[in-house]
Design an enzyme around this catalytic site. Structure first.
Site, PDB file in Angstrom:
ATOM      1  CB  CYS A 199       0.684   0.173   5.298  1.00 27.98           C
ATOM      2  SG  CYS A 199      -0.877   0.894   4.878  1.00 27.98           S
ATOM      3  NE  ARG A 222       0.012  -3.053   6.006  1.00 33.33           N
ATOM      4  CZ  ARG A 222      -1.203  -3.541   5.788  1.00 33.33           C
ATOM      5  NH1 ARG A 222      -2.121  -3.480   6.733  1.00 33.33           N
ATOM      6  NH2 ARG A 222      -1.510  -4.096   4.650  1.00 33.33           N
ATOM      7  CB  CYS A 259      -4.449  -0.872   7.908  1.00 34.50           C
ATOM      8  SG  CYS A 259      -3.138   0.011   7.114  1.00 34.50           S
ATOM      9  CD  GLU A 307      -1.739   2.367   1.015  1.00 34.90           C
ATOM     10  OE1 GLU A 307      -2.415   3.069   0.264  1.00 34.90           O
ATOM     11  OE2 GLU A 307      -0.771   2.814   1.629  1.00 34.90           O
ATOM     12  CB  SER A 364       4.094   1.626   7.532  1.00 30.97           C
ATOM     13  OG  SER A 364       3.409   0.407   7.358  1.00 30.97           O
ATOM     14  CG  HIS A 367      -5.192   4.980  10.462  1.00 30.48           C
ATOM     15  ND1 HIS A 367      -4.151   5.595  11.106  1.00 30.48           N
ATOM     16  CD2 HIS A 367      -4.626   4.228   9.481  1.00 30.48           C
ATOM     17  CE1 HIS A 367      -3.009   5.221  10.536  1.00 30.48           C
ATOM     18  NE2 HIS A 367      -3.272   4.384   9.564  1.00 30.48           N
ATOM     19  CB  CYS A 408      -4.180   3.139   5.269  1.00 28.45           C
ATOM     20  SG  CYS A 408      -3.763   1.593   4.495  1.00 28.45           S
ATOM     21  CB  CYS A 468      -0.117   4.122   7.336  1.00 30.82           C
ATOM     22  SG  CYS A 468      -1.643   3.250   7.087  1.00 30.82           S
TER      23      CYS A 468
END
Lengths: 573, 407, 234
Positions: free
Chosen positions: A547, A480, A66, A15, A503, A70, A63, A550
């Site tokens: 990701c 993640r 995921c 991502e 990330s 968030h 994102c 993010c």
């Protein structure tokens, strides 16, 4: 042969937008690596001045992979600031929504994103379907979709696909690279699961949608609880959820786990040599509340903690005040390490260096990424499934220890194997099974609670009173790794917002002390069998499940002042 | 041209539907037939990839396929005579290459694409569609990915569909987003790849209108594709993320007729965005009846009451979510009791995405996030007028009744 | 009262228009407020098919809007073709009109202490300009309102044929351009309500003030159609 400097941009099957640069020695072993996020949006600037209740929806759009994580962190940060404890139904539903994300994300990552680093699709064409069926039985007594006929069909389908010329997403890849070690039969087994997963993941996403409204980007979580009371009090919905979950678990247990065991065994030598072992410092914020105490007092499925230098005999308690963010090598002003509540950063873009070959290179001596460097006690840390498993074991959590040991025993692998590219991938799989089985219990708990007459889904609060002056944080685990949202609220508006994302921890550029970020460190010592084909780089970076959308964000800059940092011809230096 | 001006110009296109006579459809029919013939004549990208064989594998026979084609024809708001052509277009799907590029995005639309409804042909078509370049899915990376892009652009010059996901930052000379070994800015990238495209499809609200990055104060000066690319047919598939069903239907329409579907004034296909969510909402009866959820989790919430008072923006939002729902019909945002956040409308982050009624929470960007600005303005105005009247009246009374007669 | 004469100021038609507008504006404000913030719930014991609270409010809103619609057309006609008085003549920026406008304002701010210097027997340009402002606000309200209304005709069809939404789009789509999209149109529609309310407050106050301080019975104009005026002594 002199040292080679290679660029991998775009890093695909992740991502977001990531660039990796690596320096190879004469044996094609990586001696230096740099990781850079190449896209910036300024989400935190956008959040400033908004109603804190609305931040969740916006932060979710950090994102789409995921998705929802968030969202929940942001809502939890605001709830923490407002001192709200959500009702039991809401807690369980949030756990189920978040758990569904794990169940979706991990298999999709393994097969559809990470898989092509291990599996050579073209080799699968040479496989004998009967042998492939026998191979599948080696790793699981009741393998998923593993008849000889099915494998024959898959092989035919792939042959047709490869023969017709344009390979679509499989075009121009690294097929027949020496570093693909699986046998043709093993490749066929995994390739057939690649296709199965595309199919199964659609159903898994439905779990997300049952209580979330849609997937990606669910919409049912609000400050104070959840809104999907209709779906909670309807037993048919819980049953539907559970039925999909069972199907998912079937796939995970009979395809995902055996395939990881298979790959883990084939690549065990690399794992034992510690290829891709990374920084060795692990961090977990803890997540999935198991009781109805306030958020940070509750017992959790994943315990919080810190482990340093691969030493699982010691596990330290987490103290969020020890988290700082460093921008020495990130495209932001300043060089201090600041806690997320204080972080004051403004972009300072320095661009790329133009190489003699016409390519643009990172200016690695200075600032080179939109990603910051988060530090814990001034050290770079790895977060993610591996960190969660390592900390669970180090803390002696019985559930996690049981699952990890069960997996290792089944593959006859030592603990050490976990500290590697392969280990990171395996930890993700272990976690998926554990999550699925826990979720089944939560489904029953939810149904039982509703049946007992509890239909509460939302805690009332007086917004005008609690939002006058408050601050809070939402620190928990995304698929993640550890994700934290810090928020300060004044007079009903967001005054300060800061996000530290898994990330960002993992893709961080160097720290002020010169310590490499986890991706960078993990790449050191990785040997490329063909320097023109960065397959091993991709494999190691993918094992973190990057990701990047993010990872990149900014604090506290007023939109108009950005013009100040406008640079022209940034690339011509 | 600044973004505001562009918005105004696009908004100036009329939203009215011109009545269409049979002659129009006859002409379109002929055009589509000619187009499909020319497509058929082209060398197939996927030799031997017969859709019927692929369907049979999935247990879908010719009959089911024709049923699907008839439903899709209706979705596209075309007369029934187009049904055989739609079926034929689906069979020719693999002739049309797609390049999908990710810019200032969150990959949400890619995820949506992965979640196309099961057990369906749409997914199969995606299996068969020639997806030449897609960073999130493709096996190759770095230079090889770049080479694949170049190759696809050269091979299919003027024939590929460019799908764009994410907005384009103009701030910092476009340096907020760069990609590839040459660190090409997104702006240059989308213009370069767009130049040889047959049509550009903006996937999601970011690519269409700027979306999240363009929310106030738009720190990176992000814009949508239509603001920076000229001279190409652009189709906006807004939504956060776009519904995958609308992606496949739009692509079929382009293949079928060689032209974008009928678009509304925001360049969105009318077949998907022509209807207001509110008008097809399952809770509409409660809206008309005056049954409202007052706060989440109350009596009304448990009885599916209307979510208007807790911020549902269905009355202002045009999309087909209330008809097709999400994830195989599993649920949708109004179904879970949250309400619509208007994600397929421009500037929805500043104007729609909150928990207050439509009238209460308009975030007026120039005033820096003052909500309820209309009511504040209005009550302020009335107060000022009231004070003015009181002052004048008091002064008049003090002065006494005098006029020209006794002056 | 021999020094006073009766003066006819409003024809019955004008008074009907006046009171129809008053009625329609009041209904629109109340129902509009309910539409924006549904402040009371329907009786839950009543089945949805019988309560229709929001539906009736919207119905009232639209009916009042249609009354305003029709009177607006009528008023525009009368502005130019009325045989009683042609208000447009007072709107033209002629020297006489501007002077008269200034004198009326002067009379108002000096609290009626100086000689008026204008003819109180006719509608003065100050009043006419005020009415024109109201009518412009009402017409803008209609355009924005119809634009919001036509959103429901997504298919391009209506019970009375496709011409109706087609025509609404034709007539009101410019508001999307002018106010920057649907939200802008809604904001203008909402804000104008306050403008009209403020206008009404000023209007009522001013007419009462005139009645009291001028002592010419102005308030009767809108009821009986007539007022007094003193015979000019000069």
């Amino acid at each position: 042969m002199t040292k080679k400097h290679i660029i991998v941009d775009p890093v695909t099957r992740i991502e977001g937008h990531l660039r990796i640069e690596a320096v190879l020695d004469e044996n094609n072993v990586i001696t230096e690596a740099y990781s850079a996020g190449t896209m910036f949006r300024g989400i935190e600037t956008i959040l400033k001045g908004r109603d804190p209740r609305d931040c969740g929806l916006l932060t979710m759009r950090i994102c789409g992979v995921c998705t929802g994580t968030h969202y929940q962190r942001s809502i939890e940060a605001v709830e923490h600031a407002f001192e709200i404890t959500i009702p039991k139904n809401a807690r369980l539903v949030r756990n189920l929504i978040q758990g569904a994300l794990y169940m979706h994300d991990h298999p999709v990552h393994f097969y559809n994103l990470h898989g092509l680093d291990w599996v050579d699709i073209t080799s699968a064409l040479k496989a004998d379907p009967a042998k492939a069926a026998a191979e599948a039985l080696k790793w699981c007594d009741t393998p998923y979709n593993a008849s000889v006929g099915h494998y024959r069909k898959v092989a035919q389908r792939l042959t047709k696909f490869v023969k017709q010329g344009r390979l679509g997403p499989f075009a121009n890849a690294y097929w027949e690279n020496k570093s693909y070690k699986l046998s043709p039969e093993q490749n066929l087994v995994a390739a057939s699961h690649y296709l199965d997963c595309l199919d199964v993941q659609r159903d898994i996403a439905k779990m997300h949608a049952i209580f979330g409204g849609k997937s990606p980007h669910p919409q049912s979580i609000v400050v104070g609880g959840v809104t999907c009371v209709q779906d909670i009090i309807n037993p048919a919905r819980v049953a539907e959820f559970k039925s999909i979950l069972n199907k998912t678990l079937d796939f995970v247990k009979h395809a995902y786990i055996p395939d990881v065991l298979m790959a883990g065994t084939v690549y065990a030598d690399e794992a034992l040599a510690g290829i891709g072992k990374g920084v060795g410092n692990f961090l977990s914020y803890g997540d999935f509340n198991l009781d109805d105490l306030p958020f940070y007092e509750s017992k959790k499925l994943f315990p919080a903690g810190v482990v340093y230098d691969f030493d699982i005999s010691k596990c330290y308690d987490l103290d969020q005040l020890k988290i700082t963010e460093d921008v020495t090598h990130a495209w932001y002003k300043g060089s201090e390490q600041l806690h997320p509540f204080k972080g004051k950063t403004e972009p300072e873009y320095t661009g790329y260096r133009k190489g003699e070959d016409g390519f643009a290179y990172l200016k690695t001596e200075g600032k080179y990424s939109w990603s910051k460097t988060p530090l814990y006690e001034d050290r770079v840390m790895e977060v993610g499934p591996l960190a969660r498993m390592v900390i669970g074991v180090a803390k002696g959590d019985p559930l996690i220890t049981e699952y990890v040991q069960g997996f290792l025993k089944r593959g006859n692998l030592p603990v050490k194997v976990l500290f590697s590219t392969v280990g990171r991938t395996a930890a993700r799989a272990i976690e998926t099974v554990m999550m699925g089985e826990e979720m089944l219990k939560w489904c029953d708990e939810l149904a039982a609670n509703v049946a007992s007459g509890d239909q509460e889904t939302w805690t009332k609060f007086d917004f005008d009173r609690v939002s006058r002056d408050a601050e809070g944080f939402g620190m928990a685990e995304a698929p993640r790794g550890g994700l934290g949202h810090w928020v300060k609220i004044k007079n009903g508006q967001v005054e300060h917002y800061q996000i530290v994302v898994p990330s960002t921890w993992n893709s961080a550029p160097r720290s002020h002390k010169g310590d490499r970020g986890p991706y960078e460190e993990a790449l050191i010592g990785v040997k490329l069998s063909d320097p023109k084909q960065p397959l091993e780089i991709l494999r190691t970076v993918h094992s973190f499940d990057p990701c990047i959308a993010c990872a990149i964000h900014l604090v506290d800059t007023k939109g108009k002042t950005l013009a100040e940092y406008k640079v022209s011809g940034a690339c011509d230096v | 041209m600044n973004q505001w001006m562009t918005e105004q110009i696009h908004a100036a296109h009329s939203n009215r539907i011109e009545p269409r006579e049979q002659a129009y459809y006859d002409a379109l029919f002929e055009k589509s037939k000619a187009r499909l013939e020319s497509l058929r004549a082209e060398a197939p990208l996927h030799e031997g990839m017969d859709i019927h064989a692929a369907l049979a594998e999935e247990g879908m026979d010719r009959r089911d396929f024709m049923k699907w084609a008839s439903a899709t024809t209706a979705t596209l708001m075309l007369p029934a005579m187009f049904q055989p052509l739609v079926a034929e277009a689906a069979e020719l799907f693999n002739r049309v290459p797609v390049i999908w590029t990710n810019l200032q995005d969150c990959a949400g639309n890619t995820e949506a694409l992965l979640r196309t409804s099961a057990p369906t042909i749409d997914e199969l078509i995606l299996d068969v569609i020639s997806l030449e370049f897609h960073e999130v899915i493709m096996a190759a990376a770095g230079h090889e990915a770049e080479a694949q892009l170049e190759d696809a652009m050269a091979t299919f010059k003027g024939r590929y569909i460019l799908a764009v996901e994410g907005s384009i930052p103009l701030g910092l000379d476009g340096q907020y987003g760069v990609k590839g070994p040459h660190a090409e800015t997104y702006l240059d990238h989308v213009r370069r790849v767009g130049a040889d495209a047959f049509a550009i499809v903006a996937m999601g609200s970011c690519a269409a209108f700027g979306g999240v990055p363009a929310a106030y104060p738009n720190p990176t000066n992000a814009v949508g594709v239509k603001d920076v690319v000229r001279g190409k047919p652009i189709i906006n598939l807004s939504g956060c993320p776009v519904h995958p069903h609308n992606i496949t239907s739009t692509i079929i329409h382009v293949i079928l007729t060689g032209q974008p579907p009928a678009l509304d004034n925001l360049m969105r296909p009318r077949f998907a965005y022509g209807y207001r969510i509110h008008d097809n909402c399952e809770r509409r009866a409660h809206f008309d009846a005056g049954h409202f959820v007052e706060e989440f989790g109350d009596h009304g919430a448990k009885h599916n009451y209307c979510l208007y008072k807790v911020g549902c923006k269905g009355p202002m939002t045009f999309n087909n979510c209330s008809i097709i729902r999400f994830n195989d019909g599993a649920n949708w945002p109004v179904g879970v009791g949250r309400g619509c956040i208007g994600c397929s409308e421009p500037d929805f982050w500043d104007k729609y995405a909150h928990e207050r009624p439509v009238a209460a929470g308009v975030r007026m960007a120039p005033f820096g996030g003052v909500e309820k600005s209309v009511d504040y303005f209005g009550l302020g105005l009335l107060t000022a007028v009231g004070i003015g009247i009181a002052v004048h009246a008091t002064a008049s009374i003090m002065a006494g009744k005098k006029d020209e007669e006794n002056a | 009262m021999s020094d006073r004469v009766r003066i006819k100021r409003m024809t019955p038609a004008m008074r009907i228009i006046h009171w129809a507008t008053v009625f329609a504006v009041i209904v629109c404000v109340i129902t509009g407020y309910y539409i924006a913030y549904p402040f009371y719930q329907a009786q839950i014991s009543v089945e949805a098919t019988e309560s229709f609270v929001m539906a009736w409010n919207r119905w009232g809103h639209f009916i009042s809007a249609i009354i305003l619609d029709v009177t607006a057309i009528w008023v525009i006609y009368l502005y130019f073709f009325s045989r009683f008085e042609k208000p447009y003549k007072k709107l033209l920026p002629t020297r006489a009109n501007i002077v008269e406008y200034g004198r009326v304002v002067y009379n108002l701010i000096t609290l009626n202490r100086k000689p008026k210097g204008f003819d109180t027997r006719h509608n003065d340009s100050f009043n006419i300009v005020n009415f024109a402002i109201l009518h412009l606000m009402l017409i803008l309200m209609l355009f924005t309102g119809l634009q919001l209304y036509v959103h429901g005709f997504g298919s391009g069809h209506s019970a009375i044929g496709a011409w109706w939404p087609w025509m609404l789009h034709l007539v009101t789509d410019w508001t999307l351009w002018a106010f920057g999209g649907k939200v802008g149109v809604r904001v203008v529609h909402h804000a104008l309500m306050y403008g009209i309310l403020a206008w009404a407050m000023l209007h009522i106050y001013y007419q009462i003030w005139r009645t009291i301080f001028w002592r010419e019975g102005d308030i009767n104009i809108v009821f009986g159609g007539e007022k007094f005026a003193r015979k000019r002594s000069a």
